[in-house]
Design a protein around this motif. Structure first.
Motif, PDB file in Angstrom:
ATOM      1  N   ILE A   1      48.332  36.278  34.838  1.00 60.88           N
ATOM      2  CA  ILE A   1      47.819  34.899  34.641  1.00 60.88           C
ATOM      3  C   ILE A   1      47.072  35.017  35.910  1.00 60.88           C
ATOM      4  O   ILE A   1      46.478  33.202  35.230  1.00 60.88           O
ATOM      5  CB  ILE A   1      49.210  34.461  34.464  1.00 60.88           C
ATOM      6  N   MET A   2      47.008  34.874  37.278  1.00 60.04           N
ATOM      7  CA  MET A   2      46.049  34.182  37.212  1.00 60.04           C
ATOM      8  C   MET A   2      44.691  34.213  37.635  1.00 60.04           C
ATOM      9  O   MET A   2      43.846  33.173  37.776  1.00 60.04           O
ATOM     10  CB  MET A   2      46.386  34.800  39.134  1.00 60.04           C
ATOM     11  N   LEU A   3      44.535  35.667  37.178  1.00 59.07           N
ATOM     12  CA  LEU A   3      43.149  36.095  36.759  1.00 59.07           C
ATOM     13  C   LEU A   3      42.300  35.137  35.432  1.00 59.07           C
ATOM     14  O   LEU A   3      41.388  34.627  35.568  1.00 59.07           O
ATOM     15  CB  LEU A   3      43.404  37.448  36.586  1.00 59.07           C
ATOM     16  N   HIS A   4      43.891  34.651  34.306  1.00 63.80           N
ATOM     17  CA  HIS A   4      42.962  34.139  33.571  1.00 63.80           C
ATOM     18  C   HIS A   4      43.170  32.915  33.461  1.00 63.80           C
ATOM     19  O   HIS A   4      42.031  32.081  33.433  1.00 63.80           O
ATOM     20  CB  HIS A   4      44.851  34.453  32.800  1.00 63.80           C
ATOM     21  N   THR A   5      43.414  31.449  34.904  1.00 61.22           N
ATOM     22  CA  THR A   5      43.094  30.405  34.884  1.00 61.22           C
ATOM     23  C   THR A   5      42.239  30.835  35.729  1.00 61.22           C
ATOM     24  O   THR A   5      41.346  29.503  35.735  1.00 61.22           O
ATOM     25  CB  THR A   5      44.329  30.340  35.763  1.00 61.22           C
ATOM     26  N   LEU A   6      42.290  31.298  36.381  1.00 66.55           N
ATOM     27  CA  LEU A   6      41.138  31.425  38.017  1.00 66.55           C
ATOM     28  C   LEU A   6      40.072  31.346  36.914  1.00 66.55           C
ATOM     29  O   LEU A   6      38.413  30.322  37.280  1.00 66.55           O
ATOM     30  CB  LEU A   6      41.316  33.257  38.670  1.00 66.55           C
ATOM     31  N   THR A   7      39.670  32.750  35.870  1.00 64.99           N
ATOM     32  CA  THR A   7      38.745  32.640  34.556  1.00 64.99           C
ATOM     33  C   THR A   7      38.388  31.332  33.702  1.00 64.99           C
ATOM     34  O   THR A   7      36.978  30.824  34.176  1.00 64.99           O
ATOM     35  CB  THR A   7      38.363  33.979  33.791  1.00 64.99           C
TER      36      THR A   7
ATOM     37  N   GLY B   1      52.504  45.705  34.559  1.00 67.97           N
ATOM     38  CA  GLY B   1      52.240  44.368  34.043  1.00 67.97           C
ATOM     39  C   GLY B   1      51.245  43.454  33.682  1.00 67.97           C
ATOM     40  O   GLY B   1      50.712  42.965  32.873  1.00 67.97           O
ATOM     41  N   PHE B   2      50.120  43.781  34.399  1.00 67.75           N
ATOM     42  CA  PHE B   2      49.223  43.834  34.951  1.00 67.75           C
ATOM     43  C   PHE B   2      48.219  43.719  33.281  1.00 67.75           C
ATOM     44  O   PHE B   2      47.926  42.785  32.799  1.00 67.75           O
ATOM     45  CB  PHE B   2      48.326  44.147  35.866  1.00 67.75           C
ATOM     46  N   ALA B   3      47.995  44.393  32.986  1.00 64.01           N
ATOM     47  CA  ALA B   3      46.960  45.465  31.970  1.00 64.01           C
ATOM     48  C   ALA B   3      48.124  44.000  30.329  1.00 64.01           C
ATOM     49  O   ALA B   3      47.288  43.974  29.789  1.00 64.01           O
ATOM     50  CB  ALA B   3      47.525  46.934  31.733  1.00 64.01           C
ATOM     51  N   THR B   4      49.206  44.699  30.532  1.00 64.18           N
ATOM     52  CA  THR B   4      50.274  44.087  29.414  1.00 64.18           C
ATOM     53  C   THR B   4      49.545  42.297  29.139  1.00 64.18           C
ATOM     54  O   THR B   4      49.114  42.141  27.929  1.00 64.18           O
ATOM     55  CB  THR B   4      51.435  44.127  29.682  1.00 64.18           C
ATOM     56  N   ASN B   5      49.635  41.623  30.636  1.00 64.74           N
ATOM     57  CA  ASN B   5      49.189  40.762  29.508  1.00 64.74           C
ATOM     58  C   ASN B   5      47.492  40.188  30.323  1.00 64.74           C
ATOM     59  O   ASN B   5      47.365  39.312  29.331  1.00 64.74           O
ATOM     60  CB  ASN B   5      49.548  39.588  30.855  1.00 64.74           C
TER      61      ASN B   5
ATOM     62  N   LEU C   1      42.408  24.784  42.367  1.00 63.54           N
ATOM     63  CA  LEU C   1      43.355  26.094  43.525  1.00 63.54           C
ATOM     64  C   LEU C   1      44.246  25.801  43.406  1.00 63.54           C
ATOM     65  O   LEU C   1      44.822  26.488  43.082  1.00 63.54           O
ATOM     66  CB  LEU C   1      42.595  25.755  44.886  1.00 63.54           C
ATOM     67  N   ALA C   2      44.610  24.684  43.653  1.00 61.17           N
ATOM     68  CA  ALA C   2      46.503  24.323  43.289  1.00 61.17           C
ATOM     69  C   ALA C   2      46.368  24.758  41.552  1.00 61.17           C
ATOM     70  O   ALA C   2      47.713  24.557  41.306  1.00 61.17           O
ATOM     71  CB  ALA C   2      45.998  22.698  43.197  1.00 61.17           C
ATOM     72  N   LEU C   3      45.900  24.427  40.317  1.00 59.57           N
ATOM     73  CA  LEU C   3      46.591  24.640  39.349  1.00 59.57           C
ATOM     74  C   LEU C   3      46.817  25.778  39.548  1.00 59.57           C
ATOM     75  O   LEU C   3      47.474  26.741  38.680  1.00 59.57           O
ATOM     76  CB  LEU C   3      44.998  23.759  37.974  1.00 59.57           C
ATOM     77  N   ILE C   4      45.336  26.777  39.869  1.00 59.70           N
ATOM     78  CA  ILE C   4      45.588  28.919  40.089  1.00 59.70           C
ATOM     79  C   ILE C   4      46.801  28.384  40.968  1.00 59.70           C
ATOM     80  O   ILE C   4      47.411  29.128  39.881  1.00 59.70           O
ATOM     81  CB  ILE C   4      44.169  28.543  40.734  1.00 59.70           C
ATOM     82  N   GLY C   5      46.707  28.254  41.751  1.00 65.43           N
ATOM     83  CA  GLY C   5      48.536  28.488  42.883  1.00 65.43           C
ATOM     84  C   GLY C   5      49.144  27.965  41.554  1.00 65.43           C
ATOM     85  O   GLY C   5      50.417  28.802  41.938  1.00 65.43           O
ATOM     86  N   LEU C   6      49.456  26.741  40.962  1.00 68.48           N
ATOM     87  CA  LEU C   6      51.293  26.702  40.562  1.00 68.48           C
ATOM     88  C   LEU C   6      51.226  27.574  39.794  1.00 68.48           C
ATOM     89  O   LEU C   6      52.013  27.392  38.726  1.00 68.48           O
ATOM     90  CB  LEU C   6      50.606  25.532  39.987  1.00 68.48           C
ATOM     91  N   PHE C   7      49.862  27.701  38.023  1.00 67.53           N
ATOM     92  CA  PHE C   7      50.054  28.837  37.711  1.00 67.53           C
ATOM     93  C   PHE C   7      50.328  30.169  37.813  1.00 67.53           C
ATOM     94  O   PHE C   7      52.164  30.471  37.069  1.00 67.53           O
ATOM     95  CB  PHE C   7      48.682  28.712  36.569  1.00 67.53           C
ATOM     96  N   PHE C   8      50.425  30.773  38.805  1.00 72.44           N
ATOM     97  CA  PHE C   8      50.510  31.644  39.378  1.00 72.44           C
ATOM     98  C   PHE C   8      52.015  31.888  40.367  1.00 72.44           C
ATOM     99  O   PHE C   8      53.262  32.647  39.594  1.00 72.44           O
ATOM    100  CB  PHE C   8      49.878  31.947  40.805  1.00 72.44           C
ATOM    101  N   LEU C   9      52.257  30.919  40.353  1.00 67.10           N
ATOM    102  CA  LEU C   9      54.178  30.577  40.950  1.00 67.10           C
ATOM    103  C   LEU C   9      54.582  30.446  40.672  1.00 67.10           C
ATOM    104  O   LEU C   9      55.902  31.196  40.179  1.00 67.10           O
ATOM    105  CB  LEU C   9      53.663  29.314  42.483  1.00 67.10           C
ATOM    106  N   LEU C  10      54.459  29.677  39.569  1.00 68.30           N
ATOM    107  CA  LEU C  10      55.635  29.098  38.246  1.00 68.30           C
ATOM    108  C   LEU C  10      55.836  30.688  37.369  1.00 68.30           C
ATOM    109  O   LEU C  10      56.668  31.359  37.472  1.00 68.30           O
ATOM    110  CB  LEU C  10      55.268  28.338  36.880  1.00 68.30           C
ATOM    111  N   ALA C  11      54.857  31.356  37.131  1.00 66.42           N
ATOM    112  CA  ALA C  11      54.972  32.791  36.812  1.00 66.42           C
ATOM    113  C   ALA C  11      55.838  34.114  37.758  1.00 66.42           C
ATOM    114  O   ALA C  11      56.654  34.522  37.136  1.00 66.42           O
ATOM    115  CB  ALA C  11      53.548  33.665  36.107  1.00 66.42           C
ATOM    116  N   LEU C  12      55.288  33.650  38.649  1.00 70.39           N
ATOM    117  CA  LEU C  12      56.235  34.726  39.849  1.00 70.39           C
ATOM    118  C   LEU C  12      57.830  34.466  39.376  1.00 70.39           C
ATOM    119  O   LEU C  12      58.325  35.395  39.704  1.00 70.39           O
ATOM    120  CB  LEU C  12      55.398  34.565  41.015  1.00 70.39           C
TER     121      LEU C  12
END
Length: 212
Positions: free
Chosen positions: A51-57, A118-122, A150-161
């Motif tokens: 999810i962080m990779l998607h958001t970053l891209t 998990g990584f490959a599935t998403n 950067l805050a958006l990327i971190g937020l999406f990662f932390l919410l998913a985690l």
């Protein structure tokens, strides 16, 4: 709208997408009966990393993604269907063992499967690319400051985690997990069928895109 308000809006949309049932939940359910809490957390970390990779891209390369997304959508459904089909068949063919996994087996599962599964599935999920592109590229102002991105990327990662980590913890509460283990056959078959249904839908999507 202030940047804080926009960040909260992004977060609410993301939470709604996270809690919607899908192959991610089926994998977390499988982890509860076959891998234990450590494996479930490794799986959650892999899902969140994708999810962080998607958001970053999308955040930093939306224009490039828009250029290649049509071609990408021709290939990804087939790759994702193959991967989910493999996971689904693995669930259906998994041996049933109602005893709790040993520490050695859990450690082996963590090393071999947890994060990468998990990584490959998403990462291979074509709907994830469409979702992130639609939400982020559609709502993110062009002149957004670097700090907000950067805050958006971190937020999406932390919410998913937080969400997947919570699932991994909740599904492994001892009393609840014992119930799941006793119903391991049903849960593995259910997870396998769910994953195969998603694989079939992706194959149909891939076929329709070839005909378009």
């Amino acid at each position: 709208m202030s940047w804080i308000s926009l960040l909260i809006t992004f977060g609410l949309v993301h939470v709604a997408a996270l809690v919607a049932p899908g192959p991610d939940f089926a994998l977390m359910l499988r982890a509860a009966v076959s891998g234990g809490r450590k494996y479930a957390f490794a799986l959650a970390l892999g899902l969140s990393s994708a999810i962080m990779l998607h958001t970053l891209t999308v955040t930093f390369a939306a224009d490039v993604l828009q250029l290649y997304l049509p071609s990408l959508m021709l290939v990804l459904p087939w790759l994702a269907a193959s991967w989910l089909g493999y996971l689904g068949i693995s669930c259906l063919r998994a041996p049933i063992d109602t005893s709790a996994p040993t520490a050695a087996s859990v450690s082996q599962l963590n090393l071999k499967n947890g994060w990468w599964t998990g990584f490959a599935t998403n990462a291979l999920n074509p709907k994830a690319y469409v979702y992130f592109f639609s939400v982020i590229a559609g709502m993110l102002p062009h002149q957004s400051p670097l700090g907000f991105k950067l805050a958006l990327i971190g937020l999406f990662f932390l919410l998913a985690l937080a969400w997947f980590g919570f699932l991994g913890w909740a599904l492994n509460i001892n009393r609840f997990r014992q119930q799941l283990i006793r119903r391991q056959w049903l849960i593995l078959k259910f997870s396998g069928v769910v994953l195969l249904v998603f694989a079939a839908l992706l194959l149909l999507q891939g076929y329709q895109r070839l005909l378009a």
